[in-house]
Design a protein around this motif. Structure first.
Motif, PDB file in Angstrom:
ATOM      1  N   ILE A 156       0.853  -1.189   0.000  1.00 33.91           N
ATOM      2  CA  ILE A 156       0.000   0.000   0.000  1.00 33.91           C
ATOM      3  C   ILE A 156       0.884   1.232   0.000  1.00 33.91           C
ATOM      4  O   ILE A 156       1.798   1.350   0.824  1.00 33.91           O
ATOM      5  CB  ILE A 156      -0.931   0.004   1.227  1.00 33.91           C
ATOM      6  CG1 ILE A 156      -1.840  -1.235   1.186  1.00 33.91           C
ATOM      7  CG2 ILE A 156      -1.778   1.278   1.277  1.00 33.91           C
ATOM      8  CD1 ILE A 156      -2.586  -1.492   2.468  1.00 33.91           C
ATOM      9  N   TYR A 157       0.600   2.147  -0.934  1.00 31.14           N
ATOM     10  CA  TYR A 157       1.370   3.383  -1.054  1.00 31.14           C
ATOM     11  C   TYR A 157       0.539   4.563  -0.549  1.00 31.14           C
ATOM     12  O   TYR A 157      -0.644   4.696  -0.900  1.00 31.14           O
ATOM     13  CB  TYR A 157       1.745   3.653  -2.507  1.00 31.14           C
ATOM     14  CG  TYR A 157       2.564   2.585  -3.180  1.00 31.14           C
ATOM     15  CD1 TYR A 157       3.948   2.552  -3.055  1.00 31.14           C
ATOM     16  CD2 TYR A 157       1.950   1.588  -3.939  1.00 31.14           C
ATOM     17  CE1 TYR A 157       4.702   1.570  -3.687  1.00 31.14           C
ATOM     18  CE2 TYR A 157       2.698   0.595  -4.573  1.00 31.14           C
ATOM     19  CZ  TYR A 157       4.073   0.599  -4.435  1.00 31.14           C
ATOM     20  OH  TYR A 157       4.813  -0.381  -5.061  1.00 31.14           O
ATOM     21  N   ALA A 158       1.161   5.424   0.243  1.00 30.09           N
ATOM     22  CA  ALA A 158       0.492   6.630   0.720  1.00 30.09           C
ATOM     23  C   ALA A 158       1.496   7.777   0.748  1.00 30.09           C
ATOM     24  O   ALA A 158       2.694   7.574   0.945  1.00 30.09           O
ATOM     25  CB  ALA A 158      -0.096   6.408   2.113  1.00 30.09           C
ATOM     26  N   HIS A 159       0.976   8.998   0.539  1.00 30.20           N
ATOM     27  CA  HIS A 159       1.822  10.192   0.576  1.00 30.20           C
ATOM     28  C   HIS A 159       1.910  10.703   2.002  1.00 30.20           C
ATOM     29  O   HIS A 159       0.932  10.698   2.741  1.00 30.20           O
ATOM     30  CB  HIS A 159       1.251  11.275  -0.342  1.00 30.20           C
ATOM     31  CG  HIS A 159       2.242  12.342  -0.693  1.00 30.20           C
ATOM     32  ND1 HIS A 159       2.525  13.382   0.160  1.00 30.20           N
ATOM     33  CD2 HIS A 159       3.030  12.511  -1.771  1.00 30.20           C
ATOM     34  CE1 HIS A 159       3.434  14.164  -0.400  1.00 30.20           C
ATOM     35  NE2 HIS A 159       3.766  13.655  -1.570  1.00 30.20           N
ATOM     36  N   ASP A 160       3.093  11.161   2.401  1.00 36.75           N
ATOM     37  CA  ASP A 160       3.288  11.538   3.801  1.00 36.75           C
ATOM     38  C   ASP A 160       2.560  12.805   4.222  1.00 36.75           C
ATOM     39  O   ASP A 160       2.432  13.082   5.409  1.00 36.75           O
ATOM     40  CB  ASP A 160       4.782  11.664   4.123  1.00 36.75           C
ATOM     41  CG  ASP A 160       5.458  12.822   3.392  1.00 36.75           C
ATOM     42  OD1 ASP A 160       4.799  13.473   2.566  1.00 36.75           O
ATOM     43  OD2 ASP A 160       6.656  13.042   3.645  1.00 36.75           O
ATOM     44  N   SER A 161       2.046  13.581   3.282  1.00 37.84           N
ATOM     45  CA  SER A 161       1.444  14.867   3.636  1.00 37.84           C
ATOM     46  C   SER A 161       0.005  14.748   4.140  1.00 37.84           C
ATOM     47  O   SER A 161      -0.498  15.653   4.796  1.00 37.84           O
ATOM     48  CB  SER A 161       1.490  15.829   2.442  1.00 37.84           C
ATOM     49  OG  SER A 161       0.772  15.285   1.351  1.00 37.84           O
ATOM     50  N   TYR A 162      -0.668  13.625   3.858  1.00 34.61           N
ATOM     51  CA  TYR A 162      -2.039  13.459   4.365  1.00 34.61           C
ATOM     52  C   TYR A 162      -2.314  11.979   4.635  1.00 34.61           C
ATOM     53  O   TYR A 162      -3.272  11.394   4.140  1.00 34.61           O
ATOM     54  CB  TYR A 162      -3.070  14.052   3.402  1.00 34.61           C
ATOM     55  CG  TYR A 162      -2.828  13.783   1.928  1.00 34.61           C
ATOM     56  CD1 TYR A 162      -3.443  12.716   1.281  1.00 34.61           C
ATOM     57  CD2 TYR A 162      -1.992  14.618   1.173  1.00 34.61           C
ATOM     58  CE1 TYR A 162      -3.239  12.471  -0.059  1.00 34.61           C
ATOM     59  CE2 TYR A 162      -1.778  14.379  -0.177  1.00 34.61           C
ATOM     60  CZ  TYR A 162      -2.400  13.304  -0.782  1.00 34.61           C
ATOM     61  OH  TYR A 162      -2.192  13.069  -2.116  1.00 34.61           O
ATOM     62  N   LEU A 163      -1.480  11.422   5.475  1.00 38.70           N
ATOM     63  CA  LEU A 163      -1.543   9.993   5.760  1.00 38.70           C
ATOM     64  C   LEU A 163      -2.882   9.562   6.342  1.00 38.70           C
ATOM     65  O   LEU A 163      -3.496   8.589   5.885  1.00 38.70           O
ATOM     66  CB  LEU A 163      -0.431   9.612   6.742  1.00 38.70           C
ATOM     67  CG  LEU A 163       0.965   9.365   6.181  1.00 38.70           C
ATOM     68  CD1 LEU A 163       1.950   9.199   7.335  1.00 38.70           C
ATOM     69  CD2 LEU A 163       0.979   8.140   5.294  1.00 38.70           C
ATOM     70  N   ILE A 164      -3.337  10.272   7.359  1.00 36.07           N
ATOM     71  CA  ILE A 164      -4.539   9.826   8.066  1.00 36.07           C
ATOM     72  C   ILE A 164      -5.762   9.895   7.169  1.00 36.07           C
ATOM     73  O   ILE A 164      -6.596   8.973   7.171  1.00 36.07           O
ATOM     74  CB  ILE A 164      -4.730  10.643   9.359  1.00 36.07           C
ATOM     75  CG1 ILE A 164      -3.641  10.246  10.379  1.00 36.07           C
ATOM     76  CG2 ILE A 164      -6.117  10.420   9.947  1.00 36.07           C
ATOM     77  CD1 ILE A 164      -3.694  11.008  11.676  1.00 36.07           C
ATOM     78  N   SER A 165      -5.896  10.961   6.377  1.00 37.06           N
ATOM     79  CA  SER A 165      -7.051  11.048   5.477  1.00 37.06           C
ATOM     80  C   SER A 165      -7.020   9.927   4.442  1.00 37.06           C
ATOM     81  O   SER A 165      -8.060   9.374   4.072  1.00 37.06           O
ATOM     82  CB  SER A 165      -7.093  12.414   4.793  1.00 37.06           C
ATOM     83  OG  SER A 165      -5.961  12.610   3.962  1.00 37.06           O
ATOM     84  N   GLN A 166      -5.816   9.558   3.980  1.00 37.88           N
ATOM     85  CA  GLN A 166      -5.708   8.456   3.021  1.00 37.88           C
ATOM     86  C   GLN A 166      -6.112   7.131   3.655  1.00 37.88           C
ATOM     87  O   GLN A 166      -6.787   6.301   3.036  1.00 37.88           O
ATOM     88  CB  GLN A 166      -4.269   8.363   2.494  1.00 37.88           C
ATOM     89  CG  GLN A 166      -3.877   9.527   1.595  1.00 37.88           C
ATOM     90  CD  GLN A 166      -2.372   9.547   1.351  1.00 37.88           C
ATOM     91  OE1 GLN A 166      -1.887   9.070   0.341  1.00 37.88           O
ATOM     92  NE2 GLN A 166      -1.630  10.094   2.302  1.00 37.88           N
ATOM     93  N   LEU A 167      -5.700   6.901   4.898  1.00 37.75           N
ATOM     94  CA  LEU A 167      -6.073   5.653   5.565  1.00 37.75           C
ATOM     95  C   LEU A 167      -7.560   5.614   5.898  1.00 37.75           C
ATOM     96  O   LEU A 167      -8.172   4.540   5.902  1.00 37.75           O
ATOM     97  CB  LEU A 167      -5.224   5.459   6.818  1.00 37.75           C
ATOM     98  CG  LEU A 167      -3.941   4.645   6.628  1.00 37.75           C
ATOM     99  CD1 LEU A 167      -4.263   3.179   6.320  1.00 37.75           C
ATOM    100  CD2 LEU A 167      -3.060   5.202   5.513  1.00 37.75           C
TER     101      LEU A 167
END
Length: 206
Positions: A156-167
Motif C-alpha cells: 500500500i502506497y500513501a503520501h506523507d502529507s495526508y496519511l490519516i485522510s488516506q487511511l
C-alpha cells in the motif's frame, strides 16, 4: 516481605536488585517515592505504584511499556511504544515483541524529523483502524512516500502529507468491498492520488 506484580518482560530479580539498597529494616522508614523514582528510570517501565501493608509487606505494582514498532534507521534498531518513547532492542525483546518493522530509508534526515509523525500516525491506527495495524508487517519511509506491507503481501502506497485522510479513505474502501473482497486480495493499493483508490488484484493478468 516484598511483593512485585505487573512485570512480564522485566525480570523480578532486576527489580529486586534496584530496590534492595533503598529498603531498610523498618517498613515505616522506607521512602516510597525513592523506590518509585528508581524503578521508573528503568527502560520498559512506564509507571510504578508502591504501597505498604503493615506490619511488614511492601507492595510494588509495575506498569510496563509495550512496543508497537521496531524502528530500523541508519543501521540501528530500536523499539517505540505508543507514546513515542524509544526503547532498547535486543535479542530477548525482539523475540518477545512481534511488532511491525518500520525502516527510514532517507539517511540524510535525522530520526527526530519523523518521530512525531510516526507516533501520531500509529496512535491513529491503534485507536481507529486496528485491523490494519494487526495485519501490518513492514513499513518503509522514503522520499515523501510511506509503503505498507501486509502479512498477506499486499503493498500500500500513501503520501506523507495526508496519511490519516488516506487511511480513512482506505478504511471506507475496505468496508465497501467487504465481504466480496478484502485488502489481501490486492497486489497493491495506491492512495497517493487525492480521494482515489487505485488497486491491482492478485492472481489476475494485466
Amino acid at each position: 516481605d516484598i511483593q512485585i506484580s505487573g512485570n512480564n518482560y522485566i525480570d523480578t530479580s532486576h527489580i529486586e536488585d534496584e530496590i534492595y539498597p533503598l529498603v531498610s529494616s523498618s517498613l515505616l522508614s522506607i521512602n516510597l517515592t525513592d523506590i518509585q523514582n528508581k524503578l521508573q528510570s528503568i527502560d520498559y517501565i512506564d509507571a510504578v505504584m508502591v504501597s505498604r501493608i503493615l506490619p511488614h509487606t511492601l507492595i510494588i505494582h509495575i506498569v510496563e511499556r509495550s512496543p508497537i514498532l521496531l524502528l530500523n534507521m541508519a543501521d540501528k534498531i530500536t523499539f517505540m511504544d505508543k507514546k513515542g518513547t524509544l526503547l532498547p532492542a535486543n535479542e530477548k525483546s525482539i523475540s518477545i515483541f512481534p511488532v511491525p518493522v518500520l525502516s527510514i530509508l532517507d539517511k540524510n534526515e535525522p530520526i527526530d524529523k519523523y518521530l512525531g509523525d510516526i507516533t501520531h500516525f500509529f496512535q491513529f491506527l491503534l485507536a481507529e483502524y486496528p485491523i490494519f495495524y494487526k495485519n501490518l508487517s513492514e513499513v518503509k519511509i522514503q522520499a515523501g512516500v510511506w509503503e505498507f506491507y501486509s502479512d498477506n503481501n499486499t503493498k500500500i502506497y500513501a503520501h506523507d502529507s495526508y496519511l490519516i485522510s488516506q487511511l480513512n479513505i482506505l478504511k471506507y474502501f475496505e468496508k465497501t468491498v467487504h465481504p466480496m473482497r478484502d485488502l489481501q486480495h490486492y497486489r497493491y493499493i495506491d492512495l497517493r492520488i487525492k480521494d482515489q483508490v487505485i488497486v491491482k488484484e492478485k492472481y489476475r493478468k494485466g
